[in-house]
Enzyme design. Structure first.
Site, mmCIF file in Angstrom:
data_model
loop_
_atom_site.group_PDB
_atom_site.id
_atom_site.type_symbol
_atom_site.label_atom_id
_atom_site.label_comp_id
_atom_site.label_asym_id
_atom_site.label_seq_id
_atom_site.Cartn_x
_atom_site.Cartn_y
_atom_site.Cartn_z
ATOM 1 N N LYS B 146 -2.779 5.491 -5.622
ATOM 2 C CA LYS B 146 -2.236 4.178 -5.286
ATOM 3 C C LYS B 146 -2.601 3.202 -6.397
ATOM 4 O O LYS B 146 -3.709 3.245 -6.942
ATOM 5 C CB LYS B 146 -2.805 3.705 -3.949
ATOM 6 C CG LYS B 146 -2.160 2.424 -3.430
ATOM 7 C CD LYS B 146 -2.750 2.042 -2.065
ATOM 8 C CE LYS B 146 -2.177 0.744 -1.542
ATOM 9 N NZ LYS B 146 -2.798 0.323 -0.279
ATOM 10 N N SER B 230 0.696 -0.751 3.143
ATOM 11 C CA SER B 230 0.986 -0.998 1.756
ATOM 12 C C SER B 230 0.981 0.248 0.875
ATOM 13 O O SER B 230 1.503 0.218 -0.235
ATOM 14 C CB SER B 230 -0.045 -1.982 1.202
ATOM 15 O OG SER B 230 -1.334 -1.404 1.229
ATOM 16 N N SER B 254 -2.933 0.453 6.187
ATOM 17 C CA SER B 254 -2.096 0.711 5.017
ATOM 18 C C SER B 254 -1.978 2.172 4.626
ATOM 19 O O SER B 254 -1.155 2.524 3.790
ATOM 20 C CB SER B 254 -2.617 -0.073 3.809
ATOM 21 O OG SER B 254 -2.317 -1.434 3.963
#
Ligand SMILES: [Zn+2]
EC number: 6.3.5.7
Lengths: 604, 591
Positions: B146, B230, B254
């Site tokens: 990420k 996210s 997330s």
């Protein structure tokens, strides 16, 4: 903000900020010409902002963020950037906005008013590495060499607490008779400035490591007679751990402070960012500038004796801020408090308090007490006055909250006891020791003022020197000579054992004090054994009665006229004979024995 | 022109039908030609890597590692297969940050293949499969990271313009651990700016026009929908097999929510179980690095590598120790079968609490989601569990308490992005690169923040500044901390560890399935925040939770969330593992 034109130098930041962290220096430079804003650039900025998001927030921000003048809303944090809490720049950086009343013309009755003073002191801890990373903690290194991603606040980096910091803080707390808390916590103190890499400072807010202590600061004044040290008790409210900020150097006029038409460069040295500090806050217990200075001096002595800090005010290792308010004597409530910063010496502490007393009392006398605002003022050493820096309305709201990156600080069982067991000698104990040796308060005051001097002295006495004699040499001739030579005790060649040897040579009659004094420059410069030096130079005192009698006899013989006069009642001529004897022996004759011999020879 | 690449493969045809030998024709022609002309061996490898998950619960990561350990397939070949797949799917999905390799380091393929060759060199010295397994347990496993986690060699933008050219000086601890274990980082997966969002539509890199491709990250199951957020890029990449495993971060859901939206397993470990060092902070007391895998077992293998204390992160937990690898670690706990129940009822006696407050049949939770929870409960009963409803009255406190805490910490963590320190693609403010436009430094910083940070971070900074301000701090931040404590205590009280009756709790992961791209409703922040209602309580409490696919609703996957007691990652992975095997869903998206 009414800032002067600033330009960011084509940036070491932009080019290198990633990997070459050592080059991370903020540079802002004076612009020589005013640049017209290009519409294309604006267009680009707008285009890149055109996102699928509501424009209102951005519009609101754009309006509030770039608004340039007061008044301001408290809830907008960006303005707290103006808080220059970190700041100890040259006072010239700030335009004077002192209250209309300057130093008062007519003397104010000091009997009616009293000053109430509290002191906040930041002390840099003398650790090997910084508080929360493994960078070196050293003063005077090349700018931005002792930095790493952690103390530069790179994204993703986390602080790890240096245990030594805790040890030194606990040691200091104990020396200040504080309660040391088994558990304390770290908080973030938030404000914007170029000296703060993370946008917050790791500090301790509501649960500091030490609270509730006191210091008995000696208030001895040279020339007064006393048997013990007079002291004033200053209560310590708290002692907490925090990290230092980067050091900003303003070249030319400072624009950062919002001065008119500023310019010049501001350079940031992040070597200091993350250096461990303890902040020590007193209760408002002091009443005069003298007392405040006495407290600050004692605090400096304490940290130096503890080996916790160099306490060097010029280098910023020890920084004092004073809170001053004035009230009528006998009044219970405190007057409006003014904080004075930028005090680089003890005399500045004293003078700033005195100035504030005069400024505030004259405002009160003139019926303008309401003009005394709660504010932060800077001490201007050149002009010997304080200047307004920021008022309470502009004061920062630090938005403290627990530092989530650090767990609660819990001391190991026995940690405090261990620190206590290893506690070095404190200045108070040193003073007691010196008085115990039979020294006067005045002498003890001088010898205990400096750790180096005190240690030198104690070693000298423990090597056999007579206490009073060693004291006289150190305080008198030696310190005068060192000053002349621009040296100090630490760097001079004569060690305490050698001074003791010299004292013993005098005591034993081997040399006279006068000869010893003559030898001092060489001893201080080159060191070596005083005894060997005396022997090699043939300076051993003549204490042989027979030898002296012989010399005296020769003198009596070669000066018949004077002998006659002396014997005729001209007693003053005795001095002449002493002089002649000394001349003949090149000063080596034992003065007491010379007297005896001469009397014998002349009075027969 | 590099004609062929000789694999270091040993002789023999392996379990997955991989023939050693010449795997790939690598040509200078365009990728699709290369793709078309690949060898049968390459197609076999692709089938093994990108095919459906086997009934034994072995995920792609396990498959890849086994190919390397046991059949001598090279990490380089596997990495190349994934690069090809990324090239093929990226125009549709946009899971990864474009041009993520730090300037001057070569192309993505250069960097990825070199790292893979490095692992191959290590493996070449080893003789037995066991030695290879021990040296590099995740050899050949491709990893998406990420974009708010630092991986050396790649930019770390956290989806923000403020960090658009930031090259981190070192690996995050989690990345370092995974690389040492043999993983090959194949790219940075897109995320909402600083992890603040539920759709992965707010990464700054998405501002740039991409010719002929998706503008924002898409859900592999339905390209008109978002992957969630996210960590949406990670979820989409694992779901579409662009990489075998991916790292995410979970501050309020997330990892779990996108896992649910994309039909993969998403694990949020206990706060402190995994180091946060190198994770670009959003809300430090809530942030946790998390794992994405196609199966619970893949997540367990990943967790085995990243769990444990880290001297660089003072908030990482020293105790309890993670289960020792010598005893099989989390992977064994994950596969564990209850003694009495045997293979038929592997979870016999396990007590599952269905959280009543998360199953309101008043329209707040979609029917399809409720259906998946029912299916999961049924399956768990079949596996031997006792499933019953429990109540968490403090559940409704979670969302406000979470948002107050998160925005407060965010306002602090984001204050360092002042436009001065980190290089950004766009010069801050109107002054352009020539200077500060005649303004003071402070005005410049204010303006930079206005233009470098997106709406959601700015909104949260504003809110967080307010919640911490003098006079409001006590009313908001401190009360939120009290509520947080209550949520935590209540959740613990339901668990056996806290004197309660449940071994694990079960809830939906999200109230809905994947949102449509550009969903208007979500532009109202409050609506968006409501989507986090199921997950934020777990972050407040710091407990571990895993989202596991439990059904399909109108062609979209639905996940359920299994919550465990602190440091009981093994237990929830165990439930997830048996649940996914029992449900037997086909979780290959129709790409
Ligand atoms: Zn450092």
């Amino acid at each position: 903000m009414a800032g002067g034109p600033l330009r960011r130098a084509p940036g070491p930041l932009e080019r290198k900020a990633n990997l070459d962290v050592t080059s991370l220096i903020i540079i802002t430079r004076a612009r020589t010409t005013t640049r017209t804003t290009t519409t294309t650039k604006q267009g680009r900025a707008v285009a890149c902002k055109a996102r699928t998001q509501s424009a209102t927030v951005r519009a609101l921000l754009a309006a509030t963020l770039t608004r340039s003048a007061a008044p301001r809303d408290r809830s907008i944090p960006w303005h707290h950037a103006r808080s220059l809490d970190w700041c100890r720049p040259s006072a010239a950086c700030f335009a004077s906005s002192a209250a209309a009343v300057d130093a008062p013309a007519k003397p104010v009755s000091t009997t009616e008013y009293e000053t109430v003073i509290g002191v906040e002191t930041h002390v840099q801890l003398d650790t090997n590495t910084k508080a929360f990373c493994s960078c070196k903690n050293e003063y005077g290194a090349k700018p931005n060499v002792n930095v790493c991603p952690v103390c530069l606040g790179h994204p993703g980096m986390l602080p790890t607490l240096n245990e030594r910091v805790v040890e030194l803080a606990v040691r200091t707390g104990m020396a200040l008779n504080c309660e040391v808390h088994q558990e304390s916590k770290f908080d973030r103190k938030q404000y914007f400035y170029g000296d703060l890499p993370k946008g917050y400072q790791i500090s301790q807010n509501d649960r500091p490591i030490c609270t509730d202590g006191f210091v008995d600061a000696p208030t001895f004044v040279v020339g007064t007679k006393c048997d013990a040290f007079p002291t004033t008790r200053v209560r310590i409210n708290r002692l907490h751990i925090e990290e230092d900020t980067a050091k900003l150097t303003h070249e030319g006029q400072d624009s950062l402070a919002g001065g008119e038409g500023g310019g010049g460069a501001t350079l940031a040295d992040y070597n200091r960012a993350g250096v461990p500090l303890v902040e020590i806050v007193t209760e408002p217990d002091m009443r005069t500038g003298e007392e405040a200075a006495a407290y600050a001096q004692e605090l400096r002595r304490i940290v130096r004796f503890l080996g916790v800090s160099s306490g060097n005010m010029q280098e910023g290792s020890l920084r004092c801020d004073v809170n001053v308010s004035v009230r009528r004597k006998g009044a219970q409530e405190l007057g409006t408090k003014v904080e004075v910063k930028n005090l680089n010496s003890f005399s500045a502490v004293r003078s700033a308090v005195d100035f504030e007393f005069r400024r505030q009392t004259s405002l009160l006398e003139a019926g303008r007490g309401s003009e005394i605002k709660q504010e932060t003022r800077l001490w201007d050493e050149q002009r010997m006055e304080t200047k307004s820096m920021r008022s309470k309305e502009e004061a920062a709201d630090y938005r403290y909250f627990r530092e989530p990156d650090l767990p609660f600080l819990a001391l190991r069982p026995g940690f405090a006891d261990q620190v206590n067991a290893e506690m070095p000698k404190l200045p108070r104990e040193a003073r007691d020791d010196l008085l115990g040796l039979g020294l006067s308060v005045a002498d003890a005051s001088i010898l205990s003022d400096d750790l180096g001097l005190f240690e030198y002295y104690t070693e000298c006495v423990s090597s056999g020197a007579e206490p009073k004699q060693a004291c006289n040499w150190l305080v008198g001739d030696i310190s005068a000579l060192l000053k002349e030579m621009k040296r100090d005790l630490d760097t001079c060649a004569m060690r305490p054992q050698q001074l003791a040897e010299m004292c013993q040579l005098i005591d034993g009659g081997t040399i006279s004090g006068k000869i010893a004094k003559g030898l001092l420059p060489e001893l201080l410069e080159k060191g070596g054994s005083p005894k060997e030096l005396v022997e090699s130079k043939g300076l051993v005192q003549i204490s042989d009665e027979g030898e002296l009698d012989k010399i005296v006899a020769e003198i009596v013989e070669s000066n018949p006229k004077q002998v006659e006069q002396y014997r005729g009642g001209k007693d003053k001529l005795f001095g002449f004979f002493v002089g002649q004897t000394m001349k003949a022996t090149k000063g080596r004759a034992n003065p007491k024995m010379v007297n005896d011999c001469l009397r014998r020879a002349l009075d027969q | 022109m590099v004609p062929v690449k000789k694999s270091i493969a040993a002789a023999g045809t392996g379990r997955y039908g991989i023939r050693p030998g010449f795997l790939f024709c690598r040509t200078t022609q365009r990728k699709h030609d290369g793709y078309a002309t690949r060898t049968q061996a390459a197609r076999d490898l692709e089938h093994a890597l990108f095919g459906p998950v086997g009934t034994d619960g072995d995920g792609p990561a396990q498959v890849a590692a086994r190919l390397v350990h046991e059949q001598g397939v090279s990490c380089e070949d596997i990495a190349r297969a994934h690069l090809n797949r990324m090239e093929m799917l990226e125009p549709k999905l946009r899971s990864f940050l474009p041009n993520s390799v730090v300037q001057g380091r070569g192309t993505l393929a250069d960097v990825v293949l070199e790292e893979a060759r490095g692992h191959d060199r290590t493996l070449a010295k080893l003789v037995t499969a066991e030695e290879r397994r021990r040296a590099l347990p995740l050899a050949g496993v491709t990893l998406g990271v990420k974009d708010n986690i630092c991986a050396a060699g790649f930019r770390a933008t956290a989806g923000s313009l403020a960090l658009s050219r930031y090259a981190p000086p070192r690996d995050a601890t989690v990345v370092d651990n995974l690389r040492r274990a043999g993983c090959v980082v194949v790219g940075k997966t897109l995320c909402d700016e600083f992890g603040m969002g539920s759709t992965t539509e707010s990464s700054a890199s998405q501002l740039k026009d991409v010719v002929g491709g998706a503008a924002t990250t898409r859900n592999p199951w339905d390209l008109s929908r978002v992957p969630g957020g996210s960590s949406g890029g990670s979820a989409a990449a694992v779901s579409s097999r662009q990489c075998a495993l991916a790292l995410g971060t979970d501050t309020g859901g997330s990892v779990r929510q996108p896992a649910s939206f994309c039909g993969v397993v998403g694990l949020k470990p206990t706060y402190g179980r995994v180091s946060r060092f190198g994770l670009i902070a959003y809300a430090s007391s809530l942030d946790v690095p998390g794992c994405f895998g196609s199966t619970a077992q893949d997540c367990a293998r990943m967790l085995d590598v990243i769990a444990g204390p880290d001297p660089a992160d003072s908030s990482s937990a020293a105790l309890p120790h993670p289960p020792p690898l010598s005893e099989g670690g989390y992977e064994r706990l994950c596969r564990q079968v209850s003694g009495e129940g045997g293979d038929a009822k592997p979870l016999l006696g396990l007590k599952v609490g269905l959280v009543r407050e998360t199953l309101r049949r008043d329209g707040t939770v979609e029917e399809g989601v409720l259906g998946a929870v029912d299916a999961a409960s049924e399956a768990l009963r079949g596996l031997g569990c006792e499933v019953k409803e429990v109540s968490l009255p403090a559940f409704d406190l979670s969302l406000p308490a979470y948002y107050v805490t998160a925005v407060s910490e965010a306002s602090s963590n984001l204050s360092r992005y002042d436009g001065l320190r980190y290089p950004a693609e766009v010069e801050a403010g109107e002054g352009g690169d020539e200077g500060f436009g005649g303004r003071s430094l402070m005005a410049q910083i204010a303006s930079s923040r206005g233009s470098l940070l997106g709406d959601e971070p700015l909104r949260r900074i504003l809110m967080g500044t307010y919640t911490l301000s003098e006079g409001y701090g006590d009313a908001l931040y401190k009360r939120a901390q009290v509520a947080r404590k209550r949520v935590q205590q209540e959740m613990l009280a339901r668990m056996v560890a806290g004197g309660g009756e449940c071994d694990v709790l079960l809830t939906p992961t999200a109230p809905t399935t994947a949102y449509a791209c550009g969903d208007k409703e979500l532009q109202d922040p409050l609506q968006m925040y409501l989507g986090d209602v199921m997950t934020v309580g777990v972050n407040l409490a710091g407990f571990p939770a895993v989202s596991v696919p439990a059904g399909m609703s109108l062609g979209l996957p639905v996940g359920v969330q299994v919550i465990g007691a602190p440091f009981e990652e093994g237990a929830i992975l165990n439930v997830a593992h048996h649940l996914e095997r029992s449900l037997g869903l086909n979780l290959l998206p129709p790409l």
